[in-house]
Design an enzyme around this catalytic site. Structure first.
Site, short mmCIF file in Angstrom:
data_model
loop_
_atom_site.label_atom_id
_atom_site.label_comp_id
_atom_site.label_asym_id
_atom_site.label_seq_id
_atom_site.Cartn_x
_atom_site.Cartn_y
_atom_site.Cartn_z
N HIS A 8 -2.52 -9.39 16.19
CA HIS A 8 -1.51 -10.40 16.53
C HIS A 8 -0.16 -9.81 16.16
O HIS A 8 -0.06 -9.03 15.22
CB HIS A 8 -1.76 -11.68 15.70
CG HIS A 8 -0.73 -12.74 15.91
ND1 HIS A 8 -0.69 -13.51 17.06
CD2 HIS A 8 0.31 -13.15 15.14
CE1 HIS A 8 0.33 -14.35 16.97
NE2 HIS A 8 0.95 -14.15 15.82
N GLY B 274 0.85 -1.20 0.00
CA GLY B 274 0.00 0.00 0.00
C GLY B 274 0.87 1.23 0.00
O GLY B 274 1.91 1.26 -0.67
N ASN C 146 -2.89 -4.84 2.90
CA ASN C 146 -3.80 -4.35 1.85
C ASN C 146 -4.15 -5.43 0.84
O ASN C 146 -3.28 -6.20 0.41
CB ASN C 146 -3.15 -3.17 1.12
CG ASN C 146 -3.00 -1.93 1.99
OD1 ASN C 146 -2.56 -2.02 3.14
ND2 ASN C 146 -3.38 -0.79 1.47
N GLU D 7 -8.09 -2.60 3.93
CA GLU D 7 -6.87 -2.87 4.71
C GLU D 7 -7.21 -3.54 6.02
O GLU D 7 -8.06 -3.05 6.76
CB GLU D 7 -6.15 -1.57 5.07
CG GLU D 7 -6.13 -0.50 4.04
CD GLU D 7 -5.52 0.78 4.62
OE1 GLU D 7 -4.89 0.75 5.68
OE2 GLU D 7 -5.69 1.81 3.98
N TYR E 281 3.95 -9.88 2.91
CA TYR E 281 3.60 -9.48 1.54
C TYR E 281 3.66 -10.71 0.64
O TYR E 281 4.55 -11.55 0.78
CB TYR E 281 4.59 -8.43 0.99
CG TYR E 281 4.46 -7.08 1.65
CD1 TYR E 281 3.38 -6.26 1.39
CD2 TYR E 281 5.46 -6.61 2.52
CE1 TYR E 281 3.26 -5.00 1.98
CE2 TYR E 281 5.35 -5.36 3.12
CZ TYR E 281 4.25 -4.56 2.85
OH TYR E 281 4.15 -3.33 3.44
#
Ligand code: ADP
Ligand code: RBF
Ligand code: MG
Length: 165
Positions: free
Chosen positions: A84, A15, A29, A79, A91
């Site tokens: 956690h 993002g 994202n 998003e 990614y």
């Protein structure tokens, strides 16, 4: 909102890079393909639900859908902040989520601190709501243990099958 609970998954994309750096709250994202599949009655705003990365554990999450009025984004985003602490970024992995409830609309704020406080109260609200039995049962839904978690499956035509409920 008749589309809730809403199940979807997609590859985690880059993002604006603002979540962790500016806010201290990273958000994974989704790609445009997932955003475009949202049913018309799923309004922009802040949601809570459950999320899992790849084949990992299912955790509580909060999600922001919209144009981030504080930043005046021109592109609609979806998003997810997973409640956690992860050892590493993820990614390119597949994020699976179920949105179960709505918290509030997106809005602008007078300061970054005010935005951060609002997000932290959203997180507290999500934690409490998700402990209710009707929401807790979705944590163990078969959706989170099904096989289509590979990045290739989630980014291709399969989106049209796996989005929705
Ligand atoms: P971007 O603008 O690229 O989304 P962020 O600053 O919002 O950047 O950081 C998001 C990335 O941080 C995610 O894509 C993921 O790889 C990583 N991350 C680490 N912990 C979390 C978490 N608890 N929730 C969401 N993303 C996380
Ligand atoms: N951005 C806004 O501009 N207004 C909001 O009300 C807002 N609420 C959010 C609530 C949550 C739970 C999360 C995770 C994000 C929210 N954001 C909001 C998005 C935030 O600005 C965004 O995550 C960062 O800009 C990083 O992309
Ligand atoms: Mg982000």
């Amino acid at each position: 909102m008749k589309s809730l609970p809403y199940f979807c998954r997609g590859e985690v994309v880059r993002g604006f890079g603002r979540g962790s750096k500016e806010l201290g709250i990273p958000t994974a994202n989704f790609p445009d393909s997932v955003v475009e599949h949202l049913p018309a009655d799923v309004n922009t705003g802040i949601y809570y639900g459950w999320a899992c990365v790849g084949h990992g554990d299912v955790h509580k999450m909060v999600m922001s859908i919209g144009w981030n009025p504080y930043y005046k984004n021109s592109k609609k985003s979806m998003e997810t902040h997973v409640i956690h602490t992860f050892k590493e970024d993820f990614y390119g992995e597949v994020l699976s989520v179920v949105m179960v409830g709505y918290i509030r609309p997106e809005r602008s704020f007078d300061s970054l601190d005010a935005l951060i406080s609002a997000i932290n109260s959203d997180i507290e609200e999500a934690k409490l709501k998700l402990d209710q039995p009707e929401f807790l049962k979705l944590k163990t839904d078969n959706f989170f243990s099904s096989s289509s978690h590979s990045p290739s499956a989630a980014t291709t035509a399969e989106n049209s099958i796996i989005n929705g409920h």
